[in-house]
Design an enzyme around this catalytic site. Structure first.
Site, PDB file in Angstrom:
ATOM      1  N   HIS A  36       0.503   1.060   3.364  1.00 53.26           N
ATOM      2  CA  HIS A  36      -0.584   0.070   3.246  1.00 53.26           C
ATOM      3  C   HIS A  36      -1.083  -0.310   4.644  1.00 53.26           C
ATOM      4  CE1 HIS A  36       0.238  -1.431  -0.999  1.00 53.26           C
ATOM      5  NE2 HIS A  36       1.247  -0.616  -0.778  1.00 53.26           N
ATOM      6  N   GLU A  91       3.131  -1.630   6.331  1.00 48.62           N
ATOM      7  CA  GLU A  91       1.811  -2.214   6.587  1.00 48.62           C
ATOM      8  C   GLU A  91       1.422  -1.719   7.982  1.00 48.62           C
ATOM      9  OE1 GLU A  91       0.032  -3.944   4.483  1.00 48.62           O
ATOM     10  OE2 GLU A  91       1.485  -4.700   3.017  1.00 48.62           O
TER      11      GLU A  91
HETATM   12  O1  0X9 Z   1       0.572  -7.386  -1.512  1.00 46.73           O
HETATM   13  C1  0X9 Z   1       0.854  -6.195  -1.424  1.00 46.73           C
HETATM   14  O2  0X9 Z   1       0.782  -5.411  -2.356  1.00 46.73           O
HETATM   15  C2  0X9 Z   1       1.311  -5.646  -0.065  1.00 46.73           C
HETATM   16  N1  0X9 Z   1       0.525  -6.199   0.984  1.00 46.73           N
HETATM   17  S1  0X9 Z   1      -1.071  -5.815   1.110  1.00 46.73           S
HETATM   18  O3  0X9 Z   1      -1.657  -6.673   2.126  1.00 46.73           O
HETATM   19  N2  0X9 Z   1      -1.212  -4.331   1.639  1.00 46.73           N
HETATM   20  O4  0X9 Z   1      -1.687  -5.936  -0.161  1.00 46.73           O
HETATM   21  C3  0X9 Z   1       2.775  -6.011   0.154  1.00 46.73           C
HETATM   22  C4  0X9 Z   1       3.699  -5.541  -0.906  1.00 46.73           C
HETATM   23  C5  0X9 Z   1       5.121  -5.840  -0.587  1.00 46.73           C
HETATM   24  N3  0X9 Z   1       5.950  -5.212  -1.546  1.00 46.73           N
HETATM   25  C6  0X9 Z   1       7.242  -4.865  -1.330  1.00 46.73           C
HETATM   26  N4  0X9 Z   1       7.807  -5.107  -0.211  1.00 46.73           N
HETATM   27  N5  0X9 Z   1       7.857  -4.253  -2.294  1.00 46.73           N
HETATM   28 ZN    ZN Z   2      -1.957  -2.952   0.390  1.00 49.76          ZN
END
Ligand code: 0X9
Ligand code: ZN
Length: 436
Positions: free
Chosen positions: A323, A400
């Site tokens: 991401h 990220e």
């Molecule tokens: O919110 C999300 O889906 C992710 N961040 S984003 O800003 N790219 O949308 C973080 C997801 C975190 N999930 C896990 N660590 N499993």
């Molecule tokens: Zn994301």
């Protein structure tokens, strides 16, 4: 229902209905003229909760780029129609803010230029043009091109077509001369607007294939010792929509039972505490989880491919979800605070090596290691939680990528940073798989 109605009315007020396609006409491009980017810093839990409530209600049309946490600056996009109301509300609550951009459309029209990375060796030799963000058709053509140009590469499309009828391309890299290799799965582009995710994963593939014949190279090591399963654009409808119509769209393009709401957050649709904290039941929300677990073709595509690999070929050793942005390496689990898998210590050890590898590049970028609740927020129904919890893949993590959480460019990372970000991914991936 009442809530949905309120949200719908709020939405009409925000858009004036002008983003709806007129019959027979192409949909207009969504614009962000006079949308502001605000840095917002809550100083205690009450203030942070208040901001989260404002966000989740959907009434003010807020788009959170970086979640505001206690004593940490968040980043929130605020439409002009609700700006004054938002500022009045947070002022009354004693929450500090600072305007970082007066007009986000300006940022989208004139993406920031890269500072020069002189003296750094960029990788330009491959098939793919890494100097721009390629659209879906171009990426899919490159993927077919890999299979045509290199042995040990097969490509194809996954079983389920998307809501808008698109197929999802995959890449399978398997050196036929070596058996018993560990299997690595990379899922990129699940969020539409996070363009550097598909771009850096395409860099990764391009570099491995082009450098694997260099004796002693990292590429040779990655090709000879691992089997790679890669989906560069997991959300093809959303990705296409960000190129054609709305640069800041996050979800897929499915319709919902509610009128006019659109899109499921594909990173809330997995079987990992599905429906729990950090996911929404409203289709108007950017974290809408979908009607039911695995309701979406895109998440079923990955689930089914993972399970067919595990039952027909053998276990997968690592699952990486790519991401942007904020430069975090998120270890499991995201669905609840203080909840970690039994091999947490090992996952953190490996992930810290990934962090060190990125810092040792000439760019010296800092990525922060932790669980999502520790450094971001609780998120239920995510893919990497599912990979560890449900698919039983020992190493699972969410990247990220660039820029860092304080950058005001957000998802508009300069195209000239695709290669450096690809290098972040390359060296960290090398560090991770070396430890498996
Ligand atoms: O919110 C999300 O889906 C992710 N961040 S984003 O800003 N790219 O949308 C973080 C997801 C975190 N999930 C896990 N660590 N499993
Ligand atoms: Zn994301």
């Amino acid at each position: 229902m009442m809530m949905e109605l309120l949200m719908f009315i709020g939405w009409l007020a925000l858009t004036g209905g002008d983003t709806l396609p007129k019959e027979g006409a192409l949909p207009q491009k969504v614009t962000y003229v006079n949308h502001r980017l605000l840095a917002v810093t809550p100083q205690n839990k009450e203030q942070a909760d208040f901001l989260a409530e404002l966000e989740n209600s959907g009434h003010l049309g807020l788009d959170v780029w970086i979640e505001p946490r206690v004593n940490h600056q968040g980043r929130v996009r605020v439409p002009p129609e609700t700006y004054q109301r938002f500022v009045d509300l947070i002022n009354a609550a004693g929450i500090q803010h600072e305007v970082k951009h007066e007009n986000i459309q300006d940022l989208l029209d004139n993406p920031p230029q890269e500072k020069s990375y002189s003296g750094v060796q960029h990788y330009f030799n491959g098939i793919v043009d890494h100097t721009k963000y390629n659209d879906l058709t171009t990426i899919n053509n490159y993927i077919t091109g890999f299979a045509n140009s290199f042995s040990g590469v097969s490509t194809g499309t996954l079983d389920h077509t998307t809501y808008e009828g698109r197929s999802t391309s995959y890449i399978h890299i398997n050196n036929p001369n070596v058996s018993g290799k560990k299997r690595i799965f990379i899922e990129a582009g699940i969020h539409a607007r996070e363009w550097v995710s598909p771009a850096s994963s395409m860099y990764f593939v391009d570099r491995m294939l082009h450098e694997r014949s260099i004796p002693g190279s990292q590429a040779e090591f990655l090709y000879n010792n691992f089997e790679w399963y890669i989906v560069p654009v997991t959300n093809p409808d959303g990705y296409t929509y960000t190129h054609a119509t709305d640069r800041l769209w996050r979800k897929n393009r499915n319709t919902c039972s509610s009128i006019f709401g659109r899109g499921v957050d594909l990173n809330r649709n997995w079987d990992a505490n599905f429906g729990g904290t950090g996911s929404s039941s409203s289709c108007f929300s950017d974290t809408f989880r979908g009607a039911s677990v695995f309701s979406e073709a895109e998440t079923r595509n990955i689930r089914d491919w993972v399970s067919s690999i595990q039952s027909n070929e053998g276990p997968i050793s690592a699952y990486l979800s790519i991401h942007s942005y904020s430069q975090y390496l998120l270890v499991p689990y995201g669905y609840a605070e203080n909840t970690v898998p039994d091999n947490n210590a090992e996952i953190r050890r490996i992930t810290n090596l990934a962090k060190d590898a990125i810092r040792n590049l000439p760019y010296q970028k800092e990525y922060v290691v932790g669980t999502a609740p520790e450094i971001l927020y609780v998120a239920s129904g995510t893919s990497s939680d599912w990979a560890r919890l449900n698919a039983n893949i020992p190493y699972a993590m969410t990247y990220e990528m660039r820029p860092d959480a304080n950058a005001n460019s957000g998802f508009e990372l300069p195209a000239s940073e695709i290669i450096p970000t690809g290098e972040d991914l390359w060296v960290s991936m090398h560090a991770i798989v070396s430890e498996l």
